[in-house]
Scaffold this motif. Sequence first.
Motif, short mmCIF file in Angstrom:
data_model
loop_
_atom_site.label_atom_id
_atom_site.label_comp_id
_atom_site.label_asym_id
_atom_site.label_seq_id
_atom_site.Cartn_x
_atom_site.Cartn_y
_atom_site.Cartn_z
N ASP A 100 0.79 -1.33 0.03
CA ASP A 100 -0.07 -0.04 -0.12
C ASP A 100 0.74 1.19 0.09
O ASP A 100 0.56 2.27 -0.46
N ARG A 101 1.98 1.28 0.83
CA ARG A 101 2.97 2.40 0.75
C ARG A 101 3.99 2.44 -0.36
O ARG A 101 4.72 3.61 -0.56
N TYR A 102 4.13 1.32 -0.87
CA TYR A 102 5.08 1.30 -2.01
C TYR A 102 5.02 2.19 -3.17
O TYR A 102 3.92 2.42 -3.65
N MET A 103 6.22 2.80 -3.61
CA MET A 103 6.04 3.92 -4.43
C MET A 103 6.84 3.42 -5.93
O MET A 103 8.26 3.53 -5.58
N PRO A 104 6.12 3.24 -6.86
CA PRO A 104 6.98 2.63 -8.22
C PRO A 104 7.78 3.82 -8.69
O PRO A 104 7.60 5.24 -8.14
N PRO A 105 8.81 3.58 -9.69
CA PRO A 105 9.41 4.77 -10.27
C PRO A 105 8.32 5.89 -10.78
O PRO A 105 7.39 5.53 -11.23
N ALA A 106 8.63 7.11 -10.84
CA ALA A 106 7.90 8.30 -11.12
C ALA A 106 7.95 8.12 -12.50
O ALA A 106 6.95 9.14 -13.16
N THR A 107 8.92 8.18 -13.26
CA THR A 107 8.76 8.10 -14.79
C THR A 107 8.80 6.87 -15.44
O THR A 107 9.21 5.80 -14.98
N ASN A 108 8.19 6.69 -16.70
CA ASN A 108 8.35 5.56 -17.64
C ASN A 108 9.64 5.56 -18.38
O ASN A 108 10.40 6.46 -18.40
N MET A 109 9.63 4.72 -19.44
CA MET A 109 10.94 4.58 -20.07
C MET A 109 11.08 5.80 -21.05
O MET A 109 12.22 6.19 -21.61
N ARG A 110 9.97 6.49 -21.28
CA ARG A 110 10.21 7.66 -22.31
C ARG A 110 10.44 8.91 -21.75
O ARG A 110 10.38 10.00 -22.07
N GLY A 111 10.36 8.66 -20.19
CA GLY A 111 10.60 9.92 -19.45
C GLY A 111 9.24 10.50 -19.02
O GLY A 111 9.36 11.80 -18.18
N ASP A 112 8.21 10.03 -19.35
CA ASP A 112 6.78 10.70 -19.02
C ASP A 112 6.64 10.37 -17.61
O ASP A 112 7.15 9.30 -17.16
N VAL A 113 5.65 11.05 -16.87
CA VAL A 113 5.02 10.60 -15.56
C VAL A 113 4.48 9.37 -15.70
O VAL A 113 3.60 8.99 -16.54
N SER A 114 4.73 8.14 -15.14
CA SER A 114 4.25 6.92 -14.99
C SER A 114 2.84 6.83 -14.45
O SER A 114 2.71 7.27 -13.43
#
Length: 203
Positions: free
Chosen positions: A134-148
């Motif tokens: 529930d508290r885990y935060m995945p990477p903020a951006t995707n492979m293109r550099g856009d907000v995930s």
Amino acid sequence: MTKKEFEKGINNYRKIVGNHFGYKKSGYVSYKIVNGYFFYILHTVDASIDLEVKPFYADDLWWDIFQMPGNKKTLSLRGNGAFALSGEPIGQYPTFVENWKNYAEQDFEKIWTAVFNEIEEKIADFISQNPSADRYMPPATNMRGDVSLTYLIALLHNDKVHKVIELIQEAQKSNRRSGMSTRIGDEEIDGYSFILKYANSML
């Protein structure tokens, strides 16, 4: 053994060995749920496999927002569905790296067992470092550099609504796209717009 028999054999043993470790198989994906996380293996080439993870709730919330709640009924869609959220890559493991002619059937179980043992160690390590899905935060951006999209969903899940709105508005001002969209009538609507509308409704 022919190349076709080799391909069939390594896929069959991925299922057999994976079942022993608690995984279900659907096409090129093997997956299981542990501690609120959806762990899945992508077997798209013979020489290696990729291990990815995301909170289990992520696709549920996303499909509600994206107006596709029916997708929840099929667990495997979280790993190979066209409208599933991306997971975080956390491991890549060599499998059948040599020429296929160098393998015999008895090698299949041995190799997959070694690989799944490594994967289980990685999963245990990941959970020890991230005990709360529930508290885990995945990477903020995707492979293109856009907000995930997965990151935005995690923020919503943690009631960080204003942050979500801010990030999407910045992305839209820069004409950035989420990488996932759907057509309603003659209009194509980007995933960011769906999340923004949902976020605003939470205020």
